[in-house]
Motif scaffolding. Structure first.
Motif, short mmCIF file in Angstrom:
data_model
loop_
_atom_site.label_atom_id
_atom_site.label_comp_id
_atom_site.label_asym_id
_atom_site.label_seq_id
_atom_site.Cartn_x
_atom_site.Cartn_y
_atom_site.Cartn_z
N UNK A 223 0.84 -1.22 0.00
CA UNK A 223 0.00 0.00 0.00
C UNK A 223 0.87 1.26 0.00
N UNK A 224 1.92 1.26 0.81
CA UNK A 224 2.79 2.45 0.87
C UNK A 224 3.41 2.70 -0.50
N UNK A 225 3.92 1.65 -1.14
CA UNK A 225 4.54 1.81 -2.46
C UNK A 225 3.51 2.26 -3.50
N UNK A 226 2.29 1.79 -3.34
CA UNK A 226 1.23 2.18 -4.28
C UNK A 226 1.03 3.69 -4.28
N UNK A 227 1.25 4.32 -3.12
CA UNK A 227 0.99 5.76 -3.01
C UNK A 227 1.85 6.57 -3.97
N UNK A 228 2.97 5.98 -4.43
CA UNK A 228 3.86 6.73 -5.33
C UNK A 228 3.37 6.76 -6.77
N UNK A 229 2.49 5.84 -7.13
CA UNK A 229 2.13 5.80 -8.55
C UNK A 229 0.62 5.81 -8.78
N UNK A 230 -0.10 6.47 -7.87
CA UNK A 230 -1.54 6.51 -8.07
C UNK A 230 -2.15 7.78 -7.48
N UNK A 231 -3.41 7.99 -7.80
CA UNK A 231 -4.11 9.12 -7.19
C UNK A 231 -4.50 8.75 -5.76
N UNK A 232 -4.84 9.74 -4.95
CA UNK A 232 -5.24 9.47 -3.56
C UNK A 232 -6.49 8.56 -3.53
N UNK A 233 -7.43 8.80 -4.46
CA UNK A 233 -8.67 8.00 -4.47
C UNK A 233 -8.34 6.52 -4.73
N UNK A 234 -7.55 6.27 -5.79
CA UNK A 234 -7.22 4.89 -6.14
C UNK A 234 -6.38 4.27 -5.03
N UNK A 235 -5.49 5.06 -4.43
CA UNK A 235 -4.65 4.55 -3.35
C UNK A 235 -5.49 4.15 -2.14
N UNK A 236 -6.46 4.96 -1.81
CA UNK A 236 -7.31 4.64 -0.65
C UNK A 236 -8.16 3.40 -0.94
N UNK A 237 -8.64 3.32 -2.17
CA UNK A 237 -9.40 2.12 -2.59
C UNK A 237 -8.53 0.87 -2.43
N UNK A 238 -7.29 0.98 -2.88
CA UNK A 238 -6.33 -0.13 -2.83
C UNK A 238 -6.07 -0.52 -1.36
#
Ligand code: CAA
Length: 270
Positions: A223-238
């Motif tokens: 999840x932390x790594x995801x935050x670098x390559x996505x929007x906040x909405x998609x990151x929160x969904x993830x």
């Protein structure tokens, strides 16, 4: 100092061992071992690092890994002697960064334990890890500009994300080295430790992680790594999907039950 147990496999450029961790999973240790070249990262060495890390990633008894170098050099960069005669077609065909791509996909956390030089590809390898523990004497830099090239193993992207545009521009455009303290203040380094203690302190941090429930650790990293390559909405969904997913793990049942029963939880990693 920790006892390192059995060298898992013999490699040409790295030493690989496991460190016991009473009460938790073990820590996998990779020591870069090309002292005469200040651990310059050639293709063979990077392939070995990727292979050893992959083996740790698949080993249910390992909770976290550490990559380290020597007191003098974590790594002084990609191997300039290997690259000197390459043209762009050679570099493209050699898939110079395939090992780097494999390392990026590791599920378990990897800590870079840095003393001395972490330059060019050495700084980029440290940044490819999830955390950096650095000796007071560590020196970080992206000196590629002095060779009339630029960072090629993710430096322009990871450094900028870690320290911001102003400092990344200065580091990459001047090629200057920066101290562990400066890099700590800039947000690149997790912890600065006394010279000579870098490995011990890195192993301690790795052990603190390796006693935690493994599946939750892996999904948190993802999840932390995801935050670098996505929007906040998609990151929160993830994040939310991973949070829900953990509700099906035995460790979640155990963790919450143990809290209510006021006892120590026993983790199974699933
Ligand atoms: N590649 C290949 N060999 C290297 C090396 C490198 N990146 N860095 C050091 N070495 C070798 C030296 O050639 C030398 O070998 P010999 O004894 O055979 O001559 C040996 O390691 C010791 O190095 P020095 O004598 O230079 O040691 P020093 O203490 O005087 O200086 C240093 C140390 C300041 C780190 C200096 O070695 C140096 O500037 N190294 C190069 C740093 C660099 O430019 N790194 C970026 C590489 S490009 C890159 O990484 C691209 C990318 O992004 C993917």
């Amino acid at each position: 100092m920790d006892k390192k147990v059995h060298l898992l496999k013999s490699y040409s450029n790295i030493l690989v061992s496991e460190v016991e961790n009473p009460g938790g999973l073990k820590v996998g240790l990779i020591e870069l071992n090309r002292p005469k070249a200040l651990n310059a990262l050639n293709t063979e060495l990077m392939g070995e690092v990727a292979e050893a890390l992959h083996a740790f990633d698949k080993d249910a008894e390992i909770g976290c890994s550490v990559i380290t170098g020597s007191e003098k050099a974590f790594a002084a960069g990609s191997d300039i002697k290997e690259m000197a005669e390459m043209n762009s077609v050679d570099a493209y065909s050699a898939e110079m960064f395939s090992a780097w791509d494999r390392i990026r996909l590791m599920k378990k956390p990897v800590i870079a334990s840095v003393s001395g030089y972490a330059l060019g590809g050495g700084c980029e390898l440290a940044m490819l890890c999830d955390m950096i523990v650095a000796s007071e004497c560590a020196k970080f830099g992206q000196p590629e500009i002095n060779l009339a090239v630029i960072p090629g193993a993710g430096g322009t992207q990871r450094l900028t994300r870690a320290v911001g545009k102003a400092r990344a521009m200065e580091m990459i455009l001047t090629g200057k080295m920066f101290s562990a303290r400066e890099m700590f203040e800039a947000g690149l380094v997790t912890r600065v430790v006394e010279d000579g203690k870098f490995l011990e302190e890195s192993l301690n941090l790795a052990k603190d992680i390796a006693v935690k429930p493994a599946l939750a650790v892996q999904l948190a990293k993802e999840c932390i790594l995801k935050s670098f390559d996505t929007t906040i909405e998609t990151g929160i969904e993830f994040e939310r999907k991973n949070f829900y997913l953990l509700f099906s793990s035995g460790d979640k049942q155990e963790g919450m039950k143990a809290f209510i029963e006021k006892r120590k939880a026993v983790w199974k990693g699933k």
